[in-house]
Design a protein around this motif. Structure first.
Motif, PDB file in Angstrom:
ATOM      1  N   ALA A  22       0.830  -1.203   0.000  1.00  0.00           N
ATOM      2  CA  ALA A  22       0.000   0.000   0.000  1.00  0.00           C
ATOM      3  C   ALA A  22       0.866   1.256   0.000  1.00  0.00           C
ATOM      4  CB  ALA A  22      -0.933  -0.002   1.207  1.00  0.00           C
ATOM      5  N   GLN A  23       1.974   1.228   0.743  1.00  0.00           N
ATOM      6  CA  GLN A  23       2.893   2.369   0.778  1.00  0.00           C
ATOM      7  C   GLN A  23       3.524   2.604  -0.588  1.00  0.00           C
ATOM      8  OE1 GLN A  23       3.261   4.430   3.338  1.00  0.00           O
ATOM      9  NE2 GLN A  23       4.702   5.687   2.233  1.00  0.00           N
ATOM     10  N   LEU A  24       3.933   1.532  -1.274  1.00  0.00           N
ATOM     11  CA  LEU A  24       4.514   1.665  -2.605  1.00  0.00           C
ATOM     12  C   LEU A  24       3.513   2.237  -3.594  1.00  0.00           C
ATOM     13  CD1 LEU A  24       6.615  -1.603  -2.958  1.00  0.00           C
ATOM     14  CD2 LEU A  24       7.468   0.732  -2.746  1.00  0.00           C
ATOM     15  N   ILE A  25       2.269   1.796  -3.515  1.00  0.00           N
ATOM     16  CA  ILE A  25       1.228   2.321  -4.397  1.00  0.00           C
ATOM     17  C   ILE A  25       1.009   3.804  -4.117  1.00  0.00           C
ATOM     18  CG2 ILE A  25      -1.246   2.211  -4.918  1.00  0.00           C
ATOM     19  CD1 ILE A  25      -0.973  -0.859  -4.516  1.00  0.00           C
ATOM     20  N   HIS A  26       0.965   4.176  -2.844  1.00  0.00           N
ATOM     21  CA  HIS A  26       0.799   5.575  -2.471  1.00  0.00           C
ATOM     22  C   HIS A  26       1.959   6.412  -3.011  1.00  0.00           C
ATOM     23  CE1 HIS A  26       0.151   9.213  -0.157  1.00  0.00           C
ATOM     24  NE2 HIS A  26       1.393   9.102   0.299  1.00  0.00           N
ATOM     25  N   ASN A  27       3.200   5.933  -2.836  1.00  0.00           N
ATOM     26  CA  ASN A  27       4.375   6.665  -3.301  1.00  0.00           C
ATOM     27  C   ASN A  27       4.367   6.804  -4.815  1.00  0.00           C
ATOM     28  OD1 ASN A  27       5.132   6.781  -0.648  1.00  0.00           O
ATOM     29  ND2 ASN A  27       6.807   5.336  -0.832  1.00  0.00           N
ATOM     30  N   ALA A  28       3.976   5.753  -5.529  1.00  0.00           N
ATOM     31  CA  ALA A  28       3.915   5.813  -6.980  1.00  0.00           C
ATOM     32  C   ALA A  28       2.875   6.831  -7.432  1.00  0.00           C
ATOM     33  CB  ALA A  28       3.603   4.434  -7.552  1.00  0.00           C
ATOM     34  N   ALA A  29       1.733   6.836  -6.779  1.00  0.00           N
ATOM     35  CA  ALA A  29       0.688   7.802  -7.123  1.00  0.00           C
ATOM     36  C   ALA A  29       1.156   9.225  -6.817  1.00  0.00           C
ATOM     37  CB  ALA A  29      -0.591   7.486  -6.365  1.00  0.00           C
ATOM     38  N   GLU A  64      19.031  13.604 -11.588  1.00  0.00           N
ATOM     39  CA  GLU A  64      18.377  14.508 -12.540  1.00  0.00           C
ATOM     40  C   GLU A  64      17.062  15.067 -11.986  1.00  0.00           C
ATOM     41  OE1 GLU A  64      19.285  15.839 -15.787  1.00  0.00           O
ATOM     42  OE2 GLU A  64      21.060  15.354 -14.608  1.00  0.00           O
ATOM     43  N   VAL A  65      16.298  14.230 -11.287  1.00  0.00           N
ATOM     44  CA  VAL A  65      15.069  14.734 -10.651  1.00  0.00           C
ATOM     45  C   VAL A  65      15.440  15.792  -9.610  1.00  0.00           C
ATOM     46  CG1 VAL A  65      13.083  14.131  -9.198  1.00  0.00           C
ATOM     47  CG2 VAL A  65      13.736  12.630 -11.095  1.00  0.00           C
ATOM     48  N   GLN A  66      16.473  15.521  -8.827  1.00  0.00           N
ATOM     49  CA  GLN A  66      16.958  16.486  -7.827  1.00  0.00           C
ATOM     50  C   GLN A  66      17.373  17.791  -8.506  1.00  0.00           C
ATOM     51  OE1 GLN A  66      17.503  16.428  -4.365  1.00  0.00           O
ATOM     52  NE2 GLN A  66      18.284  18.490  -4.531  1.00  0.00           N
ATOM     53  N   ARG A  67      18.138  17.669  -9.572  1.00  0.00           N
ATOM     54  CA  ARG A  67      18.650  18.850 -10.277  1.00  0.00           C
ATOM     55  C   ARG A  67      17.507  19.696 -10.838  1.00  0.00           C
ATOM     56  NH1 ARG A  67      20.992  20.475 -15.476  1.00  0.00           N
ATOM     57  NH2 ARG A  67      20.215  18.608 -16.526  1.00  0.00           N
ATOM     58  N   ASN A  78      13.516  14.858  -0.018  1.00  0.00           N
ATOM     59  CA  ASN A  78      14.084  13.621  -0.573  1.00  0.00           C
ATOM     60  C   ASN A  78      13.015  12.597  -0.932  1.00  0.00           C
ATOM     61  OD1 ASN A  78      16.682  14.583  -0.419  1.00  0.00           O
ATOM     62  ND2 ASN A  78      17.079  13.680   1.584  1.00  0.00           N
ATOM     63  N   GLU A  79      11.954  12.547  -0.144  1.00  0.00           N
ATOM     64  CA  GLU A  79      10.867  11.600  -0.433  1.00  0.00           C
ATOM     65  C   GLU A  79      10.160  11.961  -1.733  1.00  0.00           C
ATOM     66  OE1 GLU A  79       6.721  10.015   1.602  1.00  0.00           O
ATOM     67  OE2 GLU A  79       8.244  10.936   2.877  1.00  0.00           O
ATOM     68  N   ASP A  80       9.914  13.250  -1.952  1.00  0.00           N
ATOM     69  CA  ASP A  80       9.281  13.696  -3.193  1.00  0.00           C
ATOM     70  C   ASP A  80      10.153  13.333  -4.399  1.00  0.00           C
ATOM     71  OD1 ASP A  80       7.233  14.861  -1.689  1.00  0.00           O
ATOM     72  OD2 ASP A  80       8.184  16.832  -1.698  1.00  0.00           O
ATOM     73  N   ILE A  81      11.442  13.585  -4.264  1.00  0.00           N
ATOM     74  CA  ILE A  81      12.381  13.291  -5.346  1.00  0.00           C
ATOM     75  C   ILE A  81      12.389  11.798  -5.655  1.00  0.00           C
ATOM     76  CG2 ILE A  81      14.850  13.264  -5.939  1.00  0.00           C
ATOM     77  CD1 ILE A  81      14.962  15.950  -4.243  1.00  0.00           C
ATOM     78  N   HIS A  87       8.438   6.890 -10.148  1.00  0.00           N
ATOM     79  CA  HIS A  87       7.395   6.976 -11.186  1.00  0.00           C
ATOM     80  C   HIS A  87       8.035   6.942 -12.569  1.00  0.00           C
ATOM     81  CE1 HIS A  87       4.097   8.317 -13.630  1.00  0.00           C
ATOM     82  NE2 HIS A  87       4.782   9.387 -13.978  1.00  0.00           N
ATOM     83  N   LEU A  88       9.050   7.757 -12.787  1.00  0.00           N
ATOM     84  CA  LEU A  88       9.718   7.795 -14.086  1.00  0.00           C
ATOM     85  C   LEU A  88      10.389   6.460 -14.398  1.00  0.00           C
ATOM     86  CD1 LEU A  88      11.272  11.360 -13.949  1.00  0.00           C
ATOM     87  CD2 LEU A  88       9.295  10.598 -15.287  1.00  0.00           C
ATOM     88  N   ASN A  89      10.968   5.843 -13.395  1.00  0.00           N
ATOM     89  CA  ASN A  89      11.622   4.559 -13.590  1.00  0.00           C
ATOM     90  C   ASN A  89      10.610   3.490 -13.995  1.00  0.00           C
ATOM     91  OD1 ASN A  89      14.110   3.102 -13.564  1.00  0.00           O
ATOM     92  ND2 ASN A  89      13.387   2.053 -11.733  1.00  0.00           N
ATOM     93  N   THR A  90       9.438   3.524 -13.401  1.00  0.00           N
ATOM     94  CA  THR A  90       8.389   2.564 -13.727  1.00  0.00           C
ATOM     95  C   THR A  90       7.868   2.774 -15.143  1.00  0.00           C
ATOM     96  OG1 THR A  90       7.722   2.401 -11.422  1.00  0.00           O
ATOM     97  CG2 THR A  90       6.096   1.720 -13.057  1.00  0.00           C
ATOM     98  N   ILE A  91       7.671   4.033 -15.516  1.00  0.00           N
ATOM     99  CA  ILE A  91       7.066   4.350 -16.809  1.00  0.00           C
ATOM    100  C   ILE A  91       8.065   4.250 -17.967  1.00  0.00           C
ATOM    101  CG2 ILE A  91       5.922   6.183 -18.134  1.00  0.00           C
ATOM    102  CD1 ILE A  91       4.206   4.915 -15.916  1.00  0.00           C
ATOM    103  N   TYR A  92       9.275   4.762 -17.776  1.00  0.00           N
ATOM    104  CA  TYR A  92      10.202   4.899 -18.893  1.00  0.00           C
ATOM    105  C   TYR A  92      11.478   4.058 -18.798  1.00  0.00           C
ATOM    106  CZ  TYR A  92       7.393   9.017 -19.898  1.00  0.00           C
ATOM    107  OH  TYR A  92       6.348   9.855 -20.170  1.00  0.00           O
ATOM    108  N   TYR A  93      12.133   4.037 -17.667  1.00  0.00           N
ATOM    109  CA  TYR A  93      13.517   3.558 -17.616  1.00  0.00           C
ATOM    110  C   TYR A  93      13.684   2.090 -17.205  1.00  0.00           C
ATOM    111  CZ  TYR A  93      14.455   8.517 -18.090  1.00  0.00           C
ATOM    112  OH  TYR A  93      14.493   9.803 -18.536  1.00  0.00           O
ATOM    113  N   ARG A  94      13.048   1.691 -16.153  1.00  0.00           N
ATOM    114  CA  ARG A  94      13.126   0.321 -15.635  1.00  0.00           C
ATOM    115  C   ARG A  94      14.538  -0.082 -15.202  1.00  0.00           C
ATOM    116  NH1 ARG A  94       8.872   0.700 -18.766  1.00  0.00           N
ATOM    117  NH2 ARG A  94       7.025  -0.547 -18.537  1.00  0.00           N
ATOM    118  N   TYR A  95      15.250   0.823 -14.569  1.00  0.00           N
ATOM    119  CA  TYR A  95      16.569   0.512 -14.030  1.00  0.00           C
ATOM    120  C   TYR A  95      16.412  -0.214 -12.701  1.00  0.00           C
ATOM    121  CZ  TYR A  95      18.465   3.933 -17.334  1.00  0.00           C
ATOM    122  OH  TYR A  95      18.803   4.612 -18.470  1.00  0.00           O
TER     123      TYR A  95
END
Length: 99
Positions: A22-29, A64-67, A78-81, A87-95
């Protein structure tokens, strides 16, 4: 008695997994909301797949998100970053992440 103990242990274990999920889903949202509110106006899908991209792994994605949040003067913590980077990793990068 032993069955009750096993049930109690299973409840505690599965309850913690459910809470973590549930925490991961909240953070992703939250990451998606922050990105769509503050970043999407200047970013299209191409920015994440351009030839000379600066993001090459999980650490550089967070950097890059920080920058860019600093350039935009968003004042993210830091949590927002991390939420936006996830989110970006899930959608685009998958690192692979550091979890």
């Amino acid at each position: 008695m032993f069955q009750r103990l096993i049930l109690a242990v299973l409840f505690v274990l599965f309850g913690n997994f459910a809470n973590a999920e549930a925490q991961l889903i909240h953070n992703a949202a939250r990451g998606e909301l922050l990105y769509s509110t503050h970043c999407i106006a200047c970013h299209s899908t191409q920015v994440h797949w351009r030839e000379k991209k600066l993001v090459t792994d999980w650490a550089s994605l967070q950097s890059e998100v920080q920058r860019w949040q600093g350039i935009a003067k968003l004042g993210w913590n830091n949590e927002d970053i991390e939420d936006v980077a996830r989110h970006l990793n899930t959608i685009y990068y998958r690192y692979p992440t550091s979890d």
